[in-house]
Design a protein around this motif. Structure first.
Motif, mmCIF file in Angstrom:
data_model
loop_
_atom_site.group_PDB
_atom_site.id
_atom_site.type_symbol
_atom_site.label_atom_id
_atom_site.label_comp_id
_atom_site.label_asym_id
_atom_site.label_seq_id
_atom_site.Cartn_x
_atom_site.Cartn_y
_atom_site.Cartn_z
ATOM 1 N N LEU A 163 0.815 -1.219 0.000
ATOM 2 C CA LEU A 163 0.000 0.000 0.000
ATOM 3 C C LEU A 163 0.847 1.267 0.000
ATOM 4 C CD1 LEU A 163 -2.814 -1.033 2.522
ATOM 5 C CD2 LEU A 163 -2.997 -0.819 0.040
ATOM 6 N N SER A 164 2.091 1.159 0.409
ATOM 7 C CA SER A 164 2.939 2.345 0.487
ATOM 8 C C SER A 164 3.617 2.670 -0.844
ATOM 9 C CB SER A 164 4.009 2.155 1.572
ATOM 10 O OG SER A 164 4.881 1.087 1.242
ATOM 11 N N LEU A 165 3.515 1.760 -1.807
ATOM 12 C CA LEU A 165 4.157 1.967 -3.110
ATOM 13 C C LEU A 165 3.093 2.067 -4.190
ATOM 14 C CD1 LEU A 165 7.084 -0.628 -2.874
ATOM 15 C CD2 LEU A 165 7.184 1.837 -2.454
ATOM 16 N N ASP A 166 3.031 3.191 -4.860
ATOM 17 C CA ASP A 166 2.013 3.405 -5.881
ATOM 18 C C ASP A 166 2.135 2.428 -7.040
ATOM 19 O OD1 ASP A 166 0.958 5.487 -4.434
ATOM 20 O OD2 ASP A 166 2.074 7.047 -5.522
ATOM 21 N N ASP A 167 3.369 2.030 -7.374
ATOM 22 C CA ASP A 167 3.565 1.176 -8.540
ATOM 23 C C ASP A 167 3.646 -0.311 -8.188
ATOM 24 O OD1 ASP A 167 5.926 1.303 -7.181
ATOM 25 O OD2 ASP A 167 7.194 1.605 -8.952
ATOM 26 N N SER A 168 3.281 -0.692 -6.965
ATOM 27 C CA SER A 168 3.315 -2.115 -6.613
ATOM 28 C C SER A 168 2.172 -2.846 -7.311
ATOM 29 C CB SER A 168 3.215 -2.301 -5.096
ATOM 30 O OG SER A 168 1.938 -1.922 -4.626
ATOM 31 N N GLU A 169 2.304 -4.156 -7.430
ATOM 32 C CA GLU A 169 1.337 -4.976 -8.167
ATOM 33 C C GLU A 169 -0.068 -4.834 -7.587
ATOM 34 O OE1 GLU A 169 0.378 -9.716 -9.052
ATOM 35 O OE2 GLU A 169 2.073 -9.127 -7.775
ATOM 36 N N GLU A 170 -1.051 -4.788 -8.468
ATOM 37 C CA GLU A 170 -2.452 -4.742 -8.055
ATOM 38 C C GLU A 170 -3.227 -5.862 -8.751
ATOM 39 O OE1 GLU A 170 -4.351 -1.000 -8.566
ATOM 40 O OE2 GLU A 170 -3.057 0.071 -7.150
ATOM 41 N N VAL A 171 -4.247 -6.349 -8.074
ATOM 42 C CA VAL A 171 -5.120 -7.372 -8.631
ATOM 43 C C VAL A 171 -6.557 -6.902 -8.484
ATOM 44 C CG1 VAL A 171 -5.916 -9.753 -8.493
ATOM 45 C CG2 VAL A 171 -3.509 -9.219 -8.046
#
Length: 576
Positions: free
Chosen positions: A96-104
């Motif tokens: 949640l702290s990284l905007d570009d982290s993986e999302e599903v």
């Protein structure tokens, strides 16, 4: 994975969007403190948890079913979900702290058959592919193995009575101890080379035992064998009596032939009946297995595989290898219970034809004998003798079936014993106890921090009522006090997340809990600090008036509901 957002929509209209944050996320009622007429109950706090669970493969019925009475549906809610084609969208995020982290992105609706929506990252999926994709998000390559994805995440989602009130018994009330054994050996990172095979053997044993119970519904195998011995004596006595009849040679030969025909008819009829029982059991078992596994859409699977390969490095297995593995697994799952069917069907057909021929021969021979002299006197004896032969054929076939079942059971139990000898060896036992010991380091530390008590998990090799060996996991208070069940459950879930991270075991990093008003305010405050410190997302429903003052803060709220603004906003949507 963490929860990022939950959106409820109808067409292009967003009905409600809930955004989650790190640490404590409270689902509360917004009942005014000075309002004595309204309550925070029945505003949809539990429904929020049920909607998240639904997106993670759970049943939609918990969204519109009374939690106090599972058979009573809220018809208004169910009708609303269908009529307005309500779509529920859940976004999971790796960090949640990284905007570009993986999302599903997971999307589901409540419509049946052709109108159903079951999507992950924009891809429409079959029920089987949906479960496979969810499994691959958490534990790539584990789909089709035990425990299932839903079993693995069961302790993360606690809003049903069983999981709210039990630390380890998080599945349904019909779950067997051997399934819990498999689940917790997996959760604690104890590699079981033959875990799937053990489950298959237990399924085969239950199938064979069920068949044996049907065969022995009236009497046991030893009783049949004793009765058969007595029948042989009676047949011998009646046969001697028949031989004393002063009949001509031709009639004696005809009677002997008729007797043989009746005996053959009895044996064939009994054999057909037993074969049909066997066929029915195999078909039932096959249907049960096929109900759990849908046909795989290889086109969709290839797209998912290609997408995964583009987004991830280090994937060694080719798509063809994946398909070969899946096909082999599927064939092996179903092959056991169906491999006998072709032979059984052919045998039943052949014996049915033989039976028709024998009956025709019997009819012709009986007509011929009826015109013979002294038939009335002989007929009574022959009827008695024929009944003995009928029973003899029935008993012999039953005994043969029981011998076959006993042989199968002995074979399966020997293989099960071989597997159990590995599972319960000193070497593997040390691995299990070592992993539990590592977990207890976290469990006791968390419980000491929150409650000043030390909780721990123990594992005991036990033998169940069927004589099968199992590892039984149970939690206890090392201070030997009654403890606090709600606290024990929370400490377990937090401790497991920390343990899994340390051991590199894939796990979800959010916990869903219902009815936290049952927990003391001081503990809830400590929990808020703890989950923030440990990087765990804790989503809990609670009545506003039960909140400690320190937590009555917007920064802890994920959503506030009320009698005038319930979670699904049915009244406002229907009014438009």
């Amino acid at each position: 994975m963490f929860l990022k957002s939950l959106t409820i929509s109808s067409g292009y209209k967003v009905i409600r969007e809930i955004v989650f944050h790190e640490g404590l996320n409270l689902i509360v009622d917004d009942t005014p403190a000075d309002d004595t007429k309204q309550t925070g109950n029945n505003v949809g706090k539990t429904t929020v948890l049920a909607l998240i669970d639904f997106c993670l493969g759970g049943s939609g019925k918990y969204v519109y079913t009374d939690p106090e009475n599972k058979k009573e549906e809220h018809r208004l809610v169910k009708k609303y979900l269908n009529d307005h084609r309500i779509l529920v969208s859940l976004v999971l995020k790796a960090d949640l702290s990284l905007d570009d982290s993986e999302e599903v992105l997971i999307e589901r609706n409540f419509l049946p058959r052709k109108d159903v929506i079951r999507r992950i990252n924009g891809k429409d999926l079959t029920e089987s592919d949906f479960e496979r994709t969810l499994t691959d998000i958490l534990s790539p390559g584990h789909f089709g193995k035990k425990p299932s994805f839903r079993q693995i995440i069961s302790h993360n989602i606690r809003y049903k009575d069983l999981s709210i009130n039990n630390t380890l018994k998080t599945l349904d009330g019909f779950t067997r101890d051997d399934e819990y054994e498999t689940l917790y050996l997996f959760l604690f990172g104890c590699d079981v080379d033959h875990g799937d095979r053990k489950q298959e053997l237990l399924t085969k044993i239950r199938l064979e035992q069920s068949f044996k119970d049907r065969l022995e519904k009236e009497e046991t195998r030893s009783a049949y064998e004793t009765a058969l011995a007595l029948l042989d004596g009676e047949i011998e006595r009646l046969s001697k009596k028949k031989s004393r009849f002063n009949l001509n040679e031709r009639l004696e030969a005809d009677l002997s032939a008729l007797n043989e025909l009746k005996y053959e008819i009895s044996v064939v009829s009994s054999a057909i009946t037993k074969l049909e029982i066997r066929r029915k059991l195999i078909v039932e078992a096959s249907d049960d297995l096929n109900a759990r596994v849908a046909k795989v859409d290889h086109g969709q699977l290839r797209l998912i595989y290609q997408q995964a390969r583009q987004g991830m490095e280090g994937i060694q297995k080719t798509f063809e290898e994946l398909c070969v593995f899946h096909d082999r697994m599927l064939r092996e799952k179903v092959a056991y219970v169906t491999k006998e069917l072709p032979k059984l069907e052919e045998t039943i057909r052949e014996r049915s034809e033989s039976l028709k021929l024998l009956i025709r021969q019997q009819s012709a021979l009986t007509e011929k004998i009826n015109h013979s002299d002294s038939f009335e006197a002989l007929e009574k004896l022959m009827a008695e003798l024929n009944e003995k032969y009928r029973k003899k054929g029935e008993y012999e076939k039953t005994i043969a079936q029981l011998r076959e079942v006993d042989g199968n059971l002995a074979t399966y139990n020997r293989e099960l014993t071989t597997i159990d000898d590995q599972l319960f060896s000193d070497e593997f036992g040390d691995v299990v106890r070592g992993q539990v010991g590592k977990f207890n380091t976290f469990f006791s530390e968390i419980s000491s921090t929150l409650y000043g008590e030390q909780y721990a998990l123990k594992v005991d090799p036990v033998v169940n009522k069927k004589g099968q060996r199992l590892y039984k996991f149970s939690a206890f208070n090392t201070n030997f006090s009654s403890g606090k069940k709600q606290g024990e459950i929370f400490c377990f879930d937090i401790a497991y997340t920390l343990f899994a991270d340390q051991e590199g075991i894939p796990c979800l990093h959010f916990l869903l809990n219902d009815k936290k008003e049952l927990m003391h305010g001081n503990q809830l405050l400590n929990i808020a600090n703890l989950v923030q410190e440990k990087g765990i997302q804790f989503v809990a429903s609670i009545l506003h008036d039960k909140l400690p003052p320190e937590l009555d803060d917007e920064k802890y709220f994920a959503v506030k509901l009320s009698q005038a603004d319930k979670v699904l906003r049915i009244e406002s949507v229907q009014g438009t």
